[in-house]
Design a protein around this motif. Structure first.
Motif, PDB file in Angstrom:
ATOM      1  N   SER A  14     -10.555   4.305   4.239  1.00  0.00           N
ATOM      2  CA  SER A  14     -10.579   3.122   4.580  1.00  0.00           C
ATOM      3  C   SER A  14      -9.636   1.928   3.884  1.00  0.00           C
ATOM      4  CB  SER A  14     -11.944   2.417   4.657  1.00  0.00           C
ATOM      5  OG  SER A  14     -12.058   1.111   4.854  1.00  0.00           O
ATOM      6  N   LYS A  15      -8.562   1.675   4.658  1.00  0.00           N
ATOM      7  CA  LYS A  15      -7.486   0.909   3.911  1.00  0.00           C
ATOM      8  C   LYS A  15      -8.277  -0.346   3.178  1.00  0.00           C
ATOM      9  CE  LYS A  15      -3.946  -2.533   4.791  1.00  0.00           C
ATOM     10  NZ  LYS A  15      -2.918  -3.038   5.686  1.00  0.00           N
ATOM     11  N   GLU A  16      -9.281  -1.182   3.881  1.00  0.00           N
ATOM     12  CA  GLU A  16      -9.835  -2.260   3.234  1.00  0.00           C
ATOM     13  C   GLU A  16     -10.643  -2.039   2.008  1.00  0.00           C
ATOM     14  OE1 GLU A  16      -9.394  -5.289   3.981  1.00  0.00           O
ATOM     15  OE2 GLU A  16      -7.890  -4.439   5.273  1.00  0.00           O
ATOM     16  N   GLU A  17     -11.316  -0.680   2.108  1.00  0.00           N
ATOM     17  CA  GLU A  17     -12.146  -0.103   0.879  1.00  0.00           C
ATOM     18  C   GLU A  17     -11.080   0.393  -0.283  1.00  0.00           C
ATOM     19  OE1 GLU A  17     -15.460  -0.057   0.130  1.00  0.00           O
ATOM     20  OE2 GLU A  17     -15.447  -1.252   2.124  1.00  0.00           O
ATOM     21  N   VAL A  18     -10.141   0.963   0.217  1.00  0.00           N
ATOM     22  CA  VAL A  18      -8.961   1.403  -0.742  1.00  0.00           C
ATOM     23  C   VAL A  18      -8.535   0.021  -1.630  1.00  0.00           C
ATOM     24  CG1 VAL A  18      -6.918   2.237  -1.406  1.00  0.00           C
ATOM     25  CG2 VAL A  18      -8.338   3.510   0.126  1.00  0.00           C
ATOM     26  N   ARG A  19      -8.352  -1.126  -0.994  1.00  0.00           N
ATOM     27  CA  ARG A  19      -7.681  -2.224  -1.308  1.00  0.00           C
ATOM     28  C   ARG A  19      -8.735  -3.217  -2.401  1.00  0.00           C
ATOM     29  NH1 ARG A  19      -6.622  -6.403   1.080  1.00  0.00           N
ATOM     30  NH2 ARG A  19      -4.616  -6.745   0.141  1.00  0.00           N
ATOM     31  N   LYS A  20      -9.961  -2.645  -2.387  1.00  0.00           N
ATOM     32  CA  LYS A  20     -10.889  -3.290  -3.206  1.00  0.00           C
ATOM     33  C   LYS A  20     -10.835  -2.561  -4.867  1.00  0.00           C
ATOM     34  CE  LYS A  20     -14.195  -4.698   0.408  1.00  0.00           C
ATOM     35  NZ  LYS A  20     -15.482  -4.444   0.896  1.00  0.00           N
ATOM     36  N   GLY A  21     -10.273  -1.523  -4.782  1.00  0.00           N
ATOM     37  CA  GLY A  21     -10.143  -0.661  -5.811  1.00  0.00           C
ATOM     38  C   GLY A  21      -8.930  -0.910  -6.689  1.00  0.00           C
ATOM     39  N   ILE A  22      -8.398   0.122  -7.311  1.00  0.00           N
ATOM     40  CA  ILE A  22      -7.106   0.542  -8.035  1.00  0.00           C
ATOM     41  C   ILE A  22      -6.455   1.640  -7.542  1.00  0.00           C
ATOM     42  CG2 ILE A  22      -7.940   1.287 -10.239  1.00  0.00           C
ATOM     43  CD1 ILE A  22      -5.612  -0.158 -11.455  1.00  0.00           C
ATOM     44  N   ILE A  23      -5.323   1.709  -7.032  1.00  0.00           N
ATOM     45  CA  ILE A  23      -4.568   2.775  -6.732  1.00  0.00           C
ATOM     46  C   ILE A  23      -3.613   3.567  -7.706  1.00  0.00           C
ATOM     47  CG2 ILE A  23      -2.965   3.800  -4.739  1.00  0.00           C
ATOM     48  CD1 ILE A  23      -4.038   1.307  -3.095  1.00  0.00           C
ATOM     49  N   ILE A  24      -3.829   4.788  -8.076  1.00  0.00           N
ATOM     50  CA  ILE A  24      -2.807   5.296  -8.969  1.00  0.00           C
ATOM     51  C   ILE A  24      -1.931   6.208  -8.201  1.00  0.00           C
ATOM     52  CG2 ILE A  24      -2.558   6.674 -10.998  1.00  0.00           C
ATOM     53  CD1 ILE A  24      -5.360   6.174 -11.947  1.00  0.00           C
ATOM     54  N   ALA A  25      -0.719   5.816  -8.449  1.00  0.00           N
ATOM     55  CA  ALA A  25       0.407   6.570  -7.348  1.00  0.00           C
ATOM     56  C   ALA A  25       1.749   6.941  -8.510  1.00  0.00           C
ATOM     57  CB  ALA A  25       0.839   5.553  -6.494  1.00  0.00           C
ATOM     58  N   PRO A  26       2.309   7.929  -7.830  1.00  0.00           N
ATOM     59  CA  PRO A  26       3.603   8.622  -8.613  1.00  0.00           C
ATOM     60  C   PRO A  26       4.687   7.872  -8.464  1.00  0.00           C
ATOM     61  CG  PRO A  26       3.080   9.983  -6.608  1.00  0.00           C
ATOM     62  CD  PRO A  26       2.022   8.885  -6.658  1.00  0.00           C
ATOM     63  N   PRO A  27       5.658   7.990  -9.198  1.00  0.00           N
ATOM     64  CA  PRO A  27       7.023   7.278  -8.715  1.00  0.00           C
ATOM     65  C   PRO A  27       7.571   7.536  -7.711  1.00  0.00           C
ATOM     66  CG  PRO A  27       6.969   8.074 -10.866  1.00  0.00           C
ATOM     67  CD  PRO A  27       5.834   8.522 -10.428  1.00  0.00           C
ATOM     68  N   SER A  28       7.501   8.583  -7.141  1.00  0.00           N
ATOM     69  CA  SER A  28       7.765   9.188  -5.645  1.00  0.00           C
ATOM     70  C   SER A  28       7.507   8.110  -4.779  1.00  0.00           C
ATOM     71  CB  SER A  28       7.702  10.444  -5.441  1.00  0.00           C
ATOM     72  OG  SER A  28       6.413  10.879  -5.456  1.00  0.00           O
ATOM     73  N   SER A  29       6.127   7.604  -4.819  1.00  0.00           N
ATOM     74  CA  SER A  29       5.665   6.596  -3.671  1.00  0.00           C
ATOM     75  C   SER A  29       6.168   5.438  -3.622  1.00  0.00           C
ATOM     76  CB  SER A  29       4.246   6.817  -4.034  1.00  0.00           C
ATOM     77  OG  SER A  29       3.796   6.109  -4.900  1.00  0.00           O
ATOM     78  N   VAL A  30       7.043   4.842  -4.610  1.00  0.00           N
ATOM     79  CA  VAL A  30       7.509   3.423  -4.668  1.00  0.00           C
ATOM     80  C   VAL A  30       8.483   3.402  -3.482  1.00  0.00           C
ATOM     81  CG1 VAL A  30       8.744   1.859  -6.064  1.00  0.00           C
ATOM     82  CG2 VAL A  30       7.284   3.637  -7.187  1.00  0.00           C
ATOM     83  N   GLY A  31       8.164   2.160  -2.753  1.00  0.00           N
ATOM     84  CA  GLY A  31       9.203   1.859  -1.696  1.00  0.00           C
ATOM     85  C   GLY A  31       8.826   2.537  -0.337  1.00  0.00           C
ATOM     86  N   THR A  32       7.906   3.466  -0.428  1.00  0.00           N
ATOM     87  CA  THR A  32       7.494   4.171   0.743  1.00  0.00           C
ATOM     88  C   THR A  32       6.567   3.704   1.713  1.00  0.00           C
ATOM     89  OG1 THR A  32       5.805   5.573  -0.370  1.00  0.00           O
ATOM     90  CG2 THR A  32       8.039   6.232  -0.518  1.00  0.00           C
ATOM     91  N   PRO A  33       6.754   3.927   3.046  1.00  0.00           N
ATOM     92  CA  PRO A  33       5.516   3.522   3.962  1.00  0.00           C
ATOM     93  C   PRO A  33       4.214   3.733   3.608  1.00  0.00           C
ATOM     94  CG  PRO A  33       7.139   4.538   5.166  1.00  0.00           C
ATOM     95  CD  PRO A  33       7.666   4.600   3.670  1.00  0.00           C
ATOM     96  N   TRP A  34       3.979   4.770   2.577  1.00  0.00           N
ATOM     97  CA  TRP A  34       2.501   5.010   1.922  1.00  0.00           C
ATOM     98  C   TRP A  34       2.205   3.953   1.304  1.00  0.00           C
ATOM     99  CZ3 TRP A  34       0.312   5.313  -2.764  1.00  0.00           C
ATOM    100  CH2 TRP A  34      -0.874   6.193  -2.912  1.00  0.00           C
ATOM    101  N   MET A  35       2.880   3.791   0.551  1.00  0.00           N
ATOM    102  CA  MET A  35       2.590   2.344  -0.458  1.00  0.00           C
ATOM    103  C   MET A  35       2.440   1.037   0.241  1.00  0.00           C
ATOM    104  SD  MET A  35       4.146   0.901  -4.052  1.00  0.00           S
ATOM    105  CE  MET A  35       3.805   2.375  -4.980  1.00  0.00           C
ATOM    106  N   ARG A  36       3.421   0.857   1.114  1.00  0.00           N
ATOM    107  CA  ARG A  36       3.540  -0.505   1.870  1.00  0.00           C
ATOM    108  C   ARG A  36       2.356  -0.712   2.817  1.00  0.00           C
ATOM    109  NH1 ARG A  36       9.052   0.833   2.470  1.00  0.00           N
ATOM    110  NH2 ARG A  36       8.819   1.542   4.691  1.00  0.00           N
ATOM    111  N   LYS A  37       1.650   0.203   3.359  1.00  0.00           N
ATOM    112  CA  LYS A  37       0.328   0.176   4.086  1.00  0.00           C
ATOM    113  C   LYS A  37      -0.593  -0.403   3.307  1.00  0.00           C
ATOM    114  CE  LYS A  37      -1.705   4.765   3.539  1.00  0.00           C
ATOM    115  NZ  LYS A  37      -1.901   6.136   4.140  1.00  0.00           N
ATOM    116  N   PHE A  38      -0.747  -0.586   2.152  1.00  0.00           N
ATOM    117  CA  PHE A  38      -1.846  -1.156   1.491  1.00  0.00           C
ATOM    118  C   PHE A  38      -1.493  -2.656   1.277  1.00  0.00           C
ATOM    119  CE2 PHE A  38      -2.002   3.294  -0.055  1.00  0.00           C
ATOM    120  CZ  PHE A  38      -3.137   3.702   0.562  1.00  0.00           C
ATOM    121  N   GLY A  39      -0.386  -3.201   1.491  1.00  0.00           N
ATOM    122  CA  GLY A  39      -0.057  -4.596   1.315  1.00  0.00           C
ATOM    123  C   GLY A  39      -1.237  -5.460   2.025  1.00  0.00           C
ATOM    124  N   PRO A  40      -0.998  -6.960   1.511  1.00  0.00           N
ATOM    125  CA  PRO A  40      -0.514  -7.194   0.289  1.00  0.00           C
ATOM    126  C   PRO A  40      -0.981  -6.501  -1.027  1.00  0.00           C
ATOM    127  CG  PRO A  40      -2.065  -8.912   1.008  1.00  0.00           C
ATOM    128  CD  PRO A  40      -2.093  -8.012   2.076  1.00  0.00           C
TER     129      PRO A  40
END
Length: 355
Positions: free
Chosen positions: A223-249
């Protein structure tokens, strides 16, 4: 004069007497590995020797390899050369390699840091005649703050984001930085969610008996809304990708020693830069080298030229050598302070990046 026990070749650091290489970058029969990062643990060797806590990560990254593992302080003998491993403090399972033959002692540090991060086995100086050291951050500008201060900043930032209804994404390398972040988060603030590549690494470490704080893998079903309530740990390869942008803002924080350089945060387009490294800073390098009592120190990667000059000026016998280390994590590009995108250990990363 006795022949040096180790020599620097086009395949890696070679022990002729023992007929093995340390962290070789071309295929060899016998490879002794300091840690599981890709610039030190390559695919294609016939036999591997590494620390026990690197076992599952190496199998995950390299596949079905012939791997033997040992504990810190345990000794293996190859053609009369005694090989033992001591904590390097770099990442979980990282080791300094100690070699002894006919009274001659060499230590290969691999990558290391001297501050205890609470998740990697803390660095131990090892007495030797010859010490082969990295110097990724071998400039006085690099001086790390206490870890407790860094994570007070991280947790306060996360807490503020939650209050403001903004998602929190923190970026760190999948082996080392990610686990360090995980173990020092204030879990009273919320849940920890992970990119698939990081969760694959976490799972490998857990199979190895490492106890990590709870995490939840982000999948198509998350659930995007549930994920947004926590903290996401991501690798450098995810920066600027659609995967990261979908959690915006979201607010995006980057953890790296390079954040000590003016402009590094801007180049990564990060909202926050946290100065956090899994390598020794300037004082850590000098103190670690001094603690070995070595007669000669060889500097393999980082600010090798300037750091070699400095050590010689203060009374050490230092030499600069050239290797292919430094292609992963913070070592990637010393001159610009940029971090190389992770390479996939299998087909998993491309799959996970689409989630």
């Amino acid at each position: 004069m006795a022949k040096p026990l180790l020599e620097f070749t086009d395949r890696g650091i070679y022990c002729e007497q023992g007929k093995f290489y340390i962290d070789p970058w071309k295929p060899v029969d016998e490879a002794v590995i300091t840690h599981a990062h890709a610039d030190h643990a390559y695919f294609g060797h016939k036999n591997y020797l590494a620390h026990h806590l690197s076992r599952e990560v190496m199998l995950y990254r390299l596949g079905d390899i012939n791997l033997r593992t040992i504990e810190y302080g345990e000794t293996v003998t190859k053609h009369g050369v005694q090989i033992s491993m001591f904590p390097a403090g770099h990442v979980i399972g990282s080791a300094q390699i100690r070699l002894e033959y006919k009274g001659q002692v060499w230590v290969v540090s691999g990558d290391y840091k001297t501050d205890d991060d609470g998740i990697s086995t803390a660095f131990e100086p090892v007495k030797c005649h010859h010490f082969i050291s990295e110097c990724t951050f071998g400039m006085p500008v690099y001086s790390w703050k206490p870890q407790s201060e860094i994570f007070t900043e991280v947790n306060n930032w996360w807490r503020t984001n939650v209050s403001n209804g903004v998602a929190t994404v923190i970026v760190g390398y999948s082996l080392g930085k990610a686990q360090r972040i995980l173990q020092n988060l204030d879990l009273s603030i919320g849940k920890v969610y992970t990119h698939g590549v990081i969760e694959n690494t976490n799972e490998a470490l857990r199979r190895n008996g490492v106890i990590l704080n709870p995490t939840e893998r982000i999948t198509f079903e998350s659930s995007k809304e549930e994920v947004r309530k926590g903290i996401i740990i991501a690798p450098p390869s995810s920066v600027g990708t659609p995967w990261m942008r979908k959690f915006g803002p979201y607010s995006f924080g980057y953890c790296s020693g390079w954040m000590a350089i003016r402009g590094a945060k801007r180049r990564r387009a990060a909202d926050r830069g946290f100065i956090m490294s899994d390598h020794a800073d300037w004082n850590g390098l000098v103190s670690a080298i001094d603690a070995t009592g070595c007669e000669c120190v060889y500097l393999t990667h980082g600010y090798t030229a300037s750091f070699t000059r400095y050590l010689n000026e203060i009374g050490f016998n230092a030499r600069e050598v050239h290797t292919l280390y430094g292609g992963e994590e913070e070592d990637a590009t010393i001159t610009e302070g940029e971090e190389k995108v992770e390479t996939s250990p299998s087909g998993d990363e491309a799959k996970e990046a689409a989630i």
